[in-house]
Design a protein around this motif. Structure first.
Motif, PDB file in Angstrom:
ATOM      1  N   ALA A 112       2.669 -50.670 -40.491  1.00 38.22           N
ATOM      2  CA  ALA A 112       4.366 -51.298 -40.107  1.00 38.22           C
ATOM      3  C   ALA A 112       4.632 -52.179 -39.975  1.00 38.22           C
ATOM      4  N   GLY A 113       5.460 -52.762 -40.805  1.00 39.34           N
ATOM      5  CA  GLY A 113       6.066 -54.174 -40.454  1.00 39.34           C
ATOM      6  C   GLY A 113       4.454 -54.894 -41.884  1.00 39.34           C
ATOM      7  N   ALA A 114       3.834 -54.000 -42.696  1.00 35.00           N
ATOM      8  CA  ALA A 114       3.631 -55.257 -44.041  1.00 35.00           C
ATOM      9  C   ALA A 114       4.795 -55.647 -45.298  1.00 35.00           C
ATOM     10  N   HIS A 115       4.311 -55.890 -45.932  1.00 38.50           N
ATOM     11  CA  HIS A 115       5.112 -56.553 -46.403  1.00 38.50           C
ATOM     12  C   HIS A 115       5.738 -55.653 -47.394  1.00 38.50           C
ATOM     13  N   HIS A 116       6.988 -55.969 -48.080  1.00 35.16           N
ATOM     14  CA  HIS A 116       7.632 -55.283 -48.645  1.00 35.16           C
ATOM     15  C   HIS A 116       7.535 -55.225 -50.766  1.00 35.16           C
ATOM     16  N   CYS A 117       6.628 -56.285 -50.682  1.00 33.66           N
ATOM     17  CA  CYS A 117       5.996 -56.137 -51.742  1.00 33.66           C
ATOM     18  C   CYS A 117       4.900 -55.152 -52.254  1.00 33.66           C
ATOM     19  N   LEU A 118       4.318 -55.355 -51.360  1.00 32.19           N
ATOM     20  CA  LEU A 118       3.555 -53.187 -51.415  1.00 32.19           C
ATOM     21  C   LEU A 118       4.959 -52.070 -52.310  1.00 32.19           C
ATOM     22  N   GLU A 119       5.528 -51.916 -51.516  1.00 28.26           N
ATOM     23  CA  GLU A 119       6.602 -50.933 -52.335  1.00 28.26           C
ATOM     24  C   GLU A 119       6.579 -51.097 -53.632  1.00 28.26           C
ATOM     25  N   LYS A 120       6.991 -52.522 -53.673  1.00 23.51           N
ATOM     26  CA  LYS A 120       7.769 -52.760 -55.161  1.00 23.51           C
ATOM     27  C   LYS A 120       6.272 -52.905 -56.297  1.00 23.51           C
ATOM     28  N   ALA A 121       5.360 -52.982 -55.455  1.00 19.89           N
ATOM     29  CA  ALA A 121       3.951 -52.726 -56.308  1.00 19.89           C
ATOM     30  C   ALA A 121       3.833 -51.100 -56.709  1.00 19.89           C
ATOM     31  N   LEU A 122       4.359 -50.667 -55.597  1.00 17.74           N
ATOM     32  CA  LEU A 122       3.929 -48.871 -56.124  1.00 17.74           C
ATOM     33  C   LEU A 122       5.379 -48.702 -57.265  1.00 17.74           C
ATOM     34  N   ALA A 123       6.369 -49.355 -56.761  1.00 16.75           N
ATOM     35  CA  ALA A 123       7.502 -48.779 -57.587  1.00 16.75           C
ATOM     36  C   ALA A 123       7.341 -49.029 -59.055  1.00 16.75           C
ATOM     37  N   VAL A 124       6.937 -50.128 -59.226  1.00 14.27           N
ATOM     38  CA  VAL A 124       6.524 -50.969 -60.379  1.00 14.27           C
ATOM     39  C   VAL A 124       5.760 -50.532 -61.168  1.00 14.27           C
ATOM     40  N   MET A 125       4.551 -49.485 -60.789  1.00 14.63           N
ATOM     41  CA  MET A 125       3.139 -48.827 -61.180  1.00 14.63           C
ATOM     42  C   MET A 125       3.976 -47.419 -61.427  1.00 14.63           C
ATOM     43  N   GLY A 126       5.123 -46.814 -61.367  1.00 17.28           N
ATOM     44  CA  GLY A 126       5.327 -46.059 -61.402  1.00 17.28           C
ATOM     45  C   GLY A 126       4.474 -44.460 -60.735  1.00 17.28           C
ATOM     46  N   ILE A 127       4.154 -45.250 -59.059  1.00 22.17           N
ATOM     47  CA  ILE A 127       3.776 -44.559 -58.098  1.00 22.17           C
ATOM     48  C   ILE A 127       4.858 -44.222 -57.119  1.00 22.17           C
ATOM     49  N   GLY A 128       5.386 -45.402 -57.452  1.00 21.24           N
ATOM     50  CA  GLY A 128       6.800 -44.488 -56.128  1.00 21.24           C
ATOM     51  C   GLY A 128       6.668 -45.406 -55.134  1.00 21.24           C
ATOM     52  N   SER A 129       8.450 -45.661 -54.368  1.00 23.26           N
ATOM     53  CA  SER A 129       7.654 -46.553 -52.878  1.00 23.26           C
ATOM     54  C   SER A 129       7.237 -45.151 -51.906  1.00 23.26           C
ATOM     55  N   ASP A 130       8.363 -44.385 -52.413  1.00 20.71           N
ATOM     56  CA  ASP A 130       7.736 -42.845 -51.482  1.00 20.71           C
ATOM     57  C   ASP A 130       6.450 -43.079 -50.841  1.00 20.71           C
ATOM     58  N   ALA A 131       4.953 -43.729 -51.802  1.00 17.20           N
ATOM     59  CA  ALA A 131       4.216 -43.233 -51.676  1.00 17.20           C
ATOM     60  C   ALA A 131       3.502 -44.298 -50.621  1.00 17.20           C
ATOM     61  N   MET A 132       4.302 -45.145 -50.048  1.00 13.39           N
ATOM     62  CA  MET A 132       3.819 -45.651 -48.901  1.00 13.39           C
ATOM     63  C   MET A 132       4.236 -44.985 -47.919  1.00 13.39           C
ATOM     64  N   ARG A 133       2.401 -45.009 -47.367  1.00 16.19           N
ATOM     65  CA  ARG A 133       2.598 -45.058 -45.619  1.00 16.19           C
ATOM     66  C   ARG A 133       2.223 -45.540 -44.576  1.00 16.19           C
ATOM     67  N   LEU A 134       3.744 -45.629 -44.107  1.00 16.57           N
ATOM     68  CA  LEU A 134       3.377 -46.829 -43.476  1.00 16.57           C
ATOM     69  C   LEU A 134       2.690 -46.100 -41.418  1.00 16.57           C
ATOM     70  N   ILE A 135       2.526 -46.849 -41.137  1.00 18.10           N
ATOM     71  CA  ILE A 135       1.418 -46.297 -39.815  1.00 18.10           C
ATOM     72  C   ILE A 135       1.494 -47.358 -38.631  1.00 18.10           C
ATOM     73  N   ALA A 136       1.549 -46.242 -37.740  1.00 21.22           N
ATOM     74  CA  ALA A 136       2.039 -47.067 -36.783  1.00 21.22           C
ATOM     75  C   ALA A 136       0.748 -48.663 -35.989  1.00 21.22           C
ATOM     76  N   THR A 137       1.160 -48.883 -35.759  1.00 22.50           N
ATOM     77  CA  THR A 137       0.209 -49.886 -34.972  1.00 22.50           C
ATOM     78  C   THR A 137      -0.334 -49.765 -33.832  1.00 22.50           C
ATOM     79  N   ASP A 138      -1.210 -49.932 -32.934  1.00 22.42           N
ATOM     80  CA  ASP A 138      -2.262 -49.974 -32.132  1.00 22.42           C
ATOM     81  C   ASP A 138      -1.445 -50.146 -30.782  1.00 22.42           C
ATOM     82  N   GLY A 139      -0.241 -50.165 -29.977  1.00 26.95           N
ATOM     83  CA  GLY A 139      -0.115 -50.864 -29.025  1.00 26.95           C
ATOM     84  C   GLY A 139      -0.735 -52.361 -28.934  1.00 26.95           C
ATOM     85  N   PRO A 140      -1.649 -52.408 -27.822  1.00 28.48           N
ATOM     86  CA  PRO A 140      -2.660 -54.027 -27.375  1.00 28.48           C
ATOM     87  C   PRO A 140      -2.940 -54.457 -27.996  1.00 28.48           C
TER      88      PRO A 140
END
Ligand SMILES: Cc1ncc(COP(=O)(O)O)c(C=O)c1O
Length: 487
Positions: free
Chosen positions: A191-219
Motif C-alpha cells: 500500500a502506498g506504491a506509486h500510481h504509475c504501477l496502476e497506470k502501467a497495468l491499465a495501458v498494458m490492457g491488464i487493468g488497474s484492478d489487477a494491482m493488489r495493494l498489500i498491507a505494510t508491516d507496522g514496525p
C-alpha cells in the motif's frame, strides 16, 4: 506567406533555416548563455513565481512569419525563464522534483548541436547511453547480461519493465495475440506504491484492478510478506497468474522502503518477477550509513525503474529501466521492419539498438546530461549530497518534534518528512484547509515550496528533499515560517 520583416534565415545563401549571419547568431547565443548562467548562479534568489507574461499566453497569434533570434532570445530571458517550476531554488521540497545541475546546461547544448536519434544505428550518442546503462547496472549490482534503456522517467520505465515481465510470464505470443485467451495477470505491491504501477497495468490492457495493494508491516513499514503470501494463494486458487511483485525503494508519500532482500527471497521461491520502483530511492545505495542499506537487496531485482531527474539532480527528463537479463526486454520489444535492417558496418551497424528495447523508435540523446553529471561529480559526491538530504529530512523531523504546534505524520526514514499542525493549534479552524492555505502562502511569498498529501485520512505538509542546494538553514527557515503562519 511572406514576411515584411527579415528573419534569421532570410537572405541565407544556402536557403536553409540556418541563420543568415552566424556572427550575429554567435553574439545572441553568448548573451543567452550568460543569462542562463546568471540564473543558475542566482538560484537562491529565484523561487517560483506566478506564471504571468505575454509569452505565456495560450491565445497568441499564429506565428505565420518569423521573428529575429535576438529579440526572441530576449523574450526567453524576460518572459519565459523567470517562470520556471522553482525546483532550482534551495527551498523547493514539493513533490519529488530534482534541482538540475550546471553540467546539464552544457550537456544540453551539445545534445542540441548533435541532434542524435538514439533509436539505434552506429553513432556516438548510443555509445554514451550504453555506457550510462552499464554504469547503472554496476551501481545497483546487476550481473553480466543486464541491460536497459533511458526513458522519460519511471512511469515509462515501469511500462517497459512490466512488459518484459509479461512476455517472460506468458511467452512471446502475447505480443501478437494480446491477453484475450490468457489468464488474468495480477501484480503485488505494498500500500502506498506509486500510481504509475496502476497506470502501467491499465495501458498494458491488464487493468488497474489487477494491482493488489498489500498491507505494510507496522514496525518496519515494509510490505507484509505473510499478507502477500495469503493474497497470492487466493489469486492462484482463483486462476490468476502473478505478473510481478513490486518492491518500493522510497515510497512517494513517505520515503518508505520495502525489505527488498526478503522480497527477493520470496520471489525466488515463488518464481515471480521482482520489479523495483526506485524512482528516487534506488540512489540511496550511494549514501552513507545508515541510509546506504535501505535498498539492500536491489541487486536481486529482475527489473528496476529509476530516475536521474529526481535524486541524481539531473535535468528533466531522464529515467531508466534496467533488466537483470536484457534478453527479456528485447523479447518484449524487438521488431525490425525492412527499412530498419542493421548492417555489419556503416551507420546501420552497432548492437543492440535501443528501439529493440522499448516502444519508442525516435529517441533523443538523454544520456549525455546523465553521463556529464556522473563524470563531473563522481558517484562519491552524489552520495554525499544524498546523505545531506537524508540528514536534512531528519533535521526537519527534529524541528517539527520540538515545535509546539506541529507533529510528525510518519517517522522520517529517508529524505521525506511529512508533518502536520496539531489539532490543538488549529483550534476551530478547518485543519486540512489550513495546511493547504499555508502551503500556498509559502509558495506565493517565495519562502519555500512544499506540497501536501493525505496520511491516515489527514492532510499533512510533505517535504521530499532531492535538492543539492539545500542547507540546514533552509530547513530551519522553512519550519519557522510554517510555525509563524499558524498563529
Ligand atoms: C516512487 C515513485 N515512483 C514512480 C514515480 C513516477 O516517476 P516519473 O515522474 O519519473 O514518471 C514517482 C514520481 O514521483 C515516484 O516518486
Amino acid at each position: 506567406m511572406n514576411s515584411a520583416e527579415p528573419t534569421e534565415s532570410d537572405n541565407n545563401p544556402n536557403n536553409s533555416l540556418d541563420p543568415a549571419d552566424w556572427s550575429a547568431y554567435r553574439d545572441t547565443a553568448h548573451r543567452l548563455l550568460d543569462a542562463c548562467i546568471d540564473r543558475l548562479e542566482s538560484a537562491r534568489d529565484l523561487p517560483w513565481r506566478e506564471p504571468e507574461s505575454p509569452a505565456l499566453q495560450s491565445e497568441q497569434p499564429l506565428p505565420v512569419s518569423g521573428t529575429d533570434l535576438a529579440s526572441l532570445s530576449q523574450q526567453l530571458i524576460d518572459e519565459v525563464m523567470p517562470f520556471a517550476t522553482g525546483n532550482t531554488h534551495p527551498r523547493f521540497f514539493g513533490w519529488v522534483h530534482g534541482t538540475g545541475l550546471a553540467s546539464g546546461l552544457l550537456a544540453e547544448m551539445v545534445t542540441a548541436t548533435m541532434n542524435s536519434n538514439c533509436g539505434g544505428r552506429d553513432h556516438g550518442a548510443v555509445y554514451i547511453e550504453r555506457c550510462v546503462i552499464n554504469w547503472c547496472c554496476r551501481v545497483f549490482g546487476l550481473p553480466e547480461g543486464a541491460g536497459g534503456i533511458l526513458t522519460s522517467g519511471t512511469s515509462l520505465a515501469t511500462v517497459l519493465a512490466l512488459s518484459a515481465a509479461r512476455v517472460k510470464t506468458l511467452g512471446p505470443n502475447v505480443r501478437k495475440q494480446g491477453l484475450r485467451a490468457q489468464p488474468q495477470l495480477v501484480a503485488y505491491a505494498a500500500a502506498g506504491a506509486h500510481h504509475c504501477l496502476e497506470k502501467a497495468l491499465a495501458v498494458m490492457g491488464i487493468g488497474s484492478d489487477a494491482m493488489r495493494l498489500i498491507a505494510t508491516d507496522g514496525p518496519s513499514g515494509s510490505l507484509d510478506l505473510a499478507a502477500l503470501s495469503r493474497e497470492l494463494d487466493r489469486d492462484r486458487a482463483n486462476g490468476c497468474v502473478p505478473l510481478c511483485v513490486v518492491g518500493t525503494a522510497g515510497s512517494v508519500n513517505t520515503g518508505r522502503y520495502d525489505a527488498l532482500d526478503q522480497l527477493a527471497d520470496f520471489c525466488q521461491q515463488e518464481n515471480i518477477w521482482l520489479h523495483i520502483d526506485g524512482a528516487f530511492g534506488a540512489w540511496s545505495v550511494l549514501a552513507d550509513s545508515p541510509w546506504s542499506s535501505l535498498a539492500r537487496g536491489i541487486d536481486q531485482a529482475d527489473s528496476i525503474a529509476c530516475d536521474f531527474h529526481k535524486w541524481m539532480y539531473v535535468q528533466y527528463d531522464a529515467g531508466a529501466v534496467l533488466v537483470r537479463d536484457a534478453e527479456h526486454l528485447r523479447a518484449a520489444f524487438e521488431d525490425r521492419p525492412a527499412y530498419l535492417e542493421g548492417n555489419d558496418v556503416g551507420l546501420a551497424g552497432g548492437s543492440p539498438w535501443f528501439c529493440d528495447q522499448g516502444i519508442e523508435l525516435s529517441r533523443g540523446f538523454r544520456a549525455l546530461k546523465v553521463w556529464t553529471a556522473l563524470k563531473t561529480h563522481g558517484l562519491e559526491e552524489f552520495g554525499r549530497k544524498i546523505t545531506d538530504n537524508c540528514e536534512q529530512a531528519a533535521l526537519m523531523g527534529r524541528l517539527v518534534e520540538a515545535a509546539e504546534d506541529l507533529e510528525l505524520a510518519t517517522p522520517v526514514m529517508s529524505n521525506v518528512c511529512c508533518f502536520r499542525i496539531t489539532k490543538k493549534a488549529a483550534g476551530t479552524r478547518d485543519i486540512d484547509e489550513l495546511h493547504r492555505v499555508i502551503t500556498a502562502r509559502l509558495q506565493l511569498d517565495g519562502v519555500a515550496a512544499l506540497s501536501t498529501t493525505t496520511i491516515d485520512g489527514r492532510t499533512t505538509f510533505r517535504a521530499a528533499i532531492v535538492n543539492h542546494r539545500t542547507c540546514a538553514e533552509d530547513i530551519d527557515l522553512t519550519v519557522a515560517s510554517i510555525c509563524n503562519q499558524i498563529n
